[in-house]
Design an enzyme around this catalytic site. Structure first.
Site, mmCIF file in Angstrom:
data_model
loop_
_atom_site.group_PDB
_atom_site.id
_atom_site.type_symbol
_atom_site.label_atom_id
_atom_site.label_comp_id
_atom_site.label_asym_id
_atom_site.label_seq_id
_atom_site.Cartn_x
_atom_site.Cartn_y
_atom_site.Cartn_z
ATOM 1 N N ASN A 149 0.822 -1.217 0.000
ATOM 2 C CA ASN A 149 0.000 0.000 0.000
ATOM 3 C C ASN A 149 0.856 1.266 0.000
ATOM 4 O O ASN A 149 0.338 2.358 0.222
ATOM 5 C CB ASN A 149 -0.902 0.027 1.235
ATOM 6 N N HIS A 199 -14.513 -2.012 5.837
ATOM 7 C CA HIS A 199 -13.370 -2.697 6.464
ATOM 8 C C HIS A 199 -13.716 -3.331 7.816
ATOM 9 O O HIS A 199 -14.567 -2.812 8.565
ATOM 10 C CB HIS A 199 -12.270 -1.651 6.657
ATOM 11 N N GLU A 254 -16.190 3.685 3.345
ATOM 12 C CA GLU A 254 -14.828 3.964 2.885
ATOM 13 C C GLU A 254 -14.971 4.867 1.665
ATOM 14 O O GLU A 254 -15.994 4.821 0.982
ATOM 15 C CB GLU A 254 -14.117 2.658 2.480
ATOM 16 N N SER A 273 -11.065 -1.005 -0.184
ATOM 17 C CA SER A 273 -9.751 -1.648 -0.205
ATOM 18 C C SER A 273 -9.707 -2.910 -1.044
ATOM 19 O O SER A 273 -8.660 -3.246 -1.584
ATOM 20 C CB SER A 273 -9.306 -1.956 1.224
ATOM 21 N N ASP A 304 -13.897 6.723 5.784
ATOM 22 C CA ASP A 304 -12.574 6.138 6.004
ATOM 23 C C ASP A 304 -11.782 6.329 4.710
ATOM 24 O O ASP A 304 -12.103 5.737 3.684
ATOM 25 C CB ASP A 304 -12.744 4.648 6.341
ATOM 26 N N HIS A 321 -7.374 4.429 1.838
ATOM 27 C CA HIS A 321 -6.746 4.234 0.524
ATOM 28 C C HIS A 321 -6.828 5.459 -0.373
ATOM 29 O O HIS A 321 -6.313 5.446 -1.489
ATOM 30 C CB HIS A 321 -7.369 3.024 -0.180
ATOM 31 N N LYS A 332 -0.470 4.029 4.518
ATOM 32 C CA LYS A 332 -0.573 3.606 3.118
ATOM 33 C C LYS A 332 0.167 4.608 2.240
ATOM 34 O O LYS A 332 1.388 4.652 2.302
ATOM 35 C CB LYS A 332 -2.026 3.342 2.788
HETATM 36 C C1 LIG Z 1 -5.729 -0.462 6.252
HETATM 37 C C2 LIG Z 1 -7.092 -0.015 6.633
HETATM 38 C C3 LIG Z 1 -7.411 0.271 7.956
HETATM 39 C C4 LIG Z 1 -6.470 -0.034 9.084
HETATM 40 O O1 LIG Z 1 -5.409 0.833 9.131
HETATM 41 P P1 LIG Z 1 -4.061 0.386 9.894
HETATM 42 O O2 LIG Z 1 -3.361 1.655 10.145
HETATM 43 O O3 LIG Z 1 -3.343 -0.529 8.979
HETATM 44 O O4 LIG Z 1 -4.498 -0.310 11.159
HETATM 45 C C5 LIG Z 1 -8.648 0.806 8.239
HETATM 46 N N1 LIG Z 1 -9.552 1.014 7.251
HETATM 47 C C6 LIG Z 1 -9.296 0.698 5.967
HETATM 48 C C7 LIG Z 1 -10.328 0.940 4.925
HETATM 49 C C8 LIG Z 1 -8.059 0.168 5.628
HETATM 50 O O5 LIG Z 1 -7.807 -0.173 4.368
#
Ligand SMILES: *Cc1c(COP(=O)(O)O)cnc(C)c1O
Length: 386
Positions: A44, A130, A174, A178, A203, A206, A237
């Site tokens: 990522n 997620h 999101e 993801s 969220d 990404h 990421k």
């Molecule tokens: C990766 C991810 C997370 C978690 O983040 P980390 O910092 O890796 O714990 C939360 N939400 C989504 C949509 C993600 O892709």
């Protein structure tokens, strides 16, 4: 302990058993596993910032000055200047009153949702959100309603029926998914949340660093700044660092500092990591060409694979090739591995049954030449496996 053995055996039979793979080195988009080097399509680190000299030197400087750990939680004595500089930068980046940083995206989602919502409330959640969002909702004990993926009409159908029965309500999605690599219909969700008297949380794990004129995410790209109550995202990421953030009103942030258990009962992020995150934000602002190049490469690769007849989802730097069957997906991934490409096979329970896929996560290290020859290789391998 019998059930543990049975579980492992069943997972193995279904082609769903996962195991850890030790990576011995990782540089410029290539990873070494075992004795071999692969071109890495599982990372990522979209903009290649984790190896950027500015992040490394800022991290080193903080490490030398302040030590390896932060020694305590933020509310005790772990609250460093650099944490505050990062929170101010997040608020500026996201155009909100305030920001708060968390030790990971997982901890952010679990903590924010369980602090702000309770059993009298309703949370309307995209079906593909997620696991950390799902866990946050479970921990909050709010009533969870799942709407069909990226389907505002279905959300409205549920809101009409259910909204009035609850005190507070939240819509959560999101902004770039993801596992499907597609974007949420944010403007329509915002319209619904306003009409039905809900809050909205997004969220941007990404999307941060990849979308928007300044690279802050889809909220910026879609012109929704100022209309989102809670903007969460990660530094781990595209920003090349580690940890997560929430951008929101000052009242919400002050409340979380007092109520959010994953924030309160955990040691603060180390100074080196925090300083690297701050440098990551600056580079995203200053070097838009990184994200433009990434998205252009993604468009090229997606079109090329579709042209070869594959089912490709989404529209972002995440390019999922849907295979369906778990075992066939594993074979496909193994075949690519044999010729030097590291492409993870994503299987249930991470994705719905029957939707196993190869997930190509593009980074700026994947130039047109790599993508062109990979497309040809995939076509060869894919037709063999069918
Ligand atoms: C990766 C991810 C997370 C978690 O983040 P980390 O910092 O890796 O714990 C939360 N939400 C989504 C949509 C993600 O892709």
């Amino acid at each position: 302990m019998e059930e543990i053995g049975a579980f492992l055996k069943k997972r193995e039979e279904e082609g769903c058993l996962r195991s850890l793979k030790e990576v011995s080195s990782r540089r410029n988009g290539r990873i070494c596993i075992g004795a071999r080097e692969y071109i890495d399509f599982s990372s990522n680190d979209y903009l290649g910032l984790s190896g950027h000299p500015a992040l490394i030197s800022k991290a080193k400087e903080a490490l030398d000055r302040l030590g390896a750990g932060s020694s305590a939680s933020r509310l005790l004595s772990g609250d460093l200047e650099v944490h505050h500089r990062l929170e101010e930068a997040v608020a500026g980046f996201k155009k909100t009153e305030a920001g708060l940083i968390f030790n990971s995206g997982y901890q952010a989602n679990v903590g924010i949702l369980s602090a702000l919502y309770c059993k009298d409330d309703a949370i309307f959640s995209d079906r593909l959100n997620h696991a950390s969002i799902v866990d946050g909702i479970l921990l909050s004990r709010a009533r969870m309603f799942r709407f069909h993926h990226n389907d505002p009409d279905h959300l409205e159908f549920i809101l009409k029926k259910e909204r009035a029965r609850f005190k507070k309500a939240l819509v959560i999605t999101e902004t770039v998914f993801s596992m499907d690599g597609d974007r949420s219909p944010l403007a329509r969700l915002v319209d619904l949340k306003e009409r039905y008297g809900c809050q909205i949380m997004v969220d941007e794990a990404h999307a941060t660093g990849v979308y928007g004129p300044e690279g802050s995410g889809v909220v910026e790209e879609d012109g929704m700044s100022g209309r989102i109550d809670l903007i969460m995202g990660t530094f781990s990421k595209a920003l090349g660092g580690f940890g997560a953030y929430l951008a929101a009103s000052k009242d919400i942030i002050d409340y979380l500092v007092n109520r959010c258990r994953s924030f309160i009962y955990s040691t603060a992020l180390p100074p080196s990591v925090t300083a690297a995150n701050l440098a990551g934000l600056e580079i995203v602002r200053e070097e838009p060409e990184r994200r433009l190049r990434l998205l252009a490469a993604a468009r090229y690769f997606r079109d090329a694979l579709r042209h070869k007849g594959f089912e490709i989802r989404g529209s972002s730097q995440i390019v999922p090739l849907i295979v369906g069957d778990n075992h066939r997906t594993l074979e496909f991934s193994d075949a690519l591995q044999k010729i030097g490409y590291w492409v993870p096979a994503i299987r249930p329970p991470t994705v719905p049954r029957g939707e196993a896929r190869l997930r190509f996560s593009l980074t700026i290290y994947h130039d047109m030449e790599i993508l062109k020859s990979l497309t040809e290789e995939i076509a060869n391998v894919g037709f063999q496996a069918a």
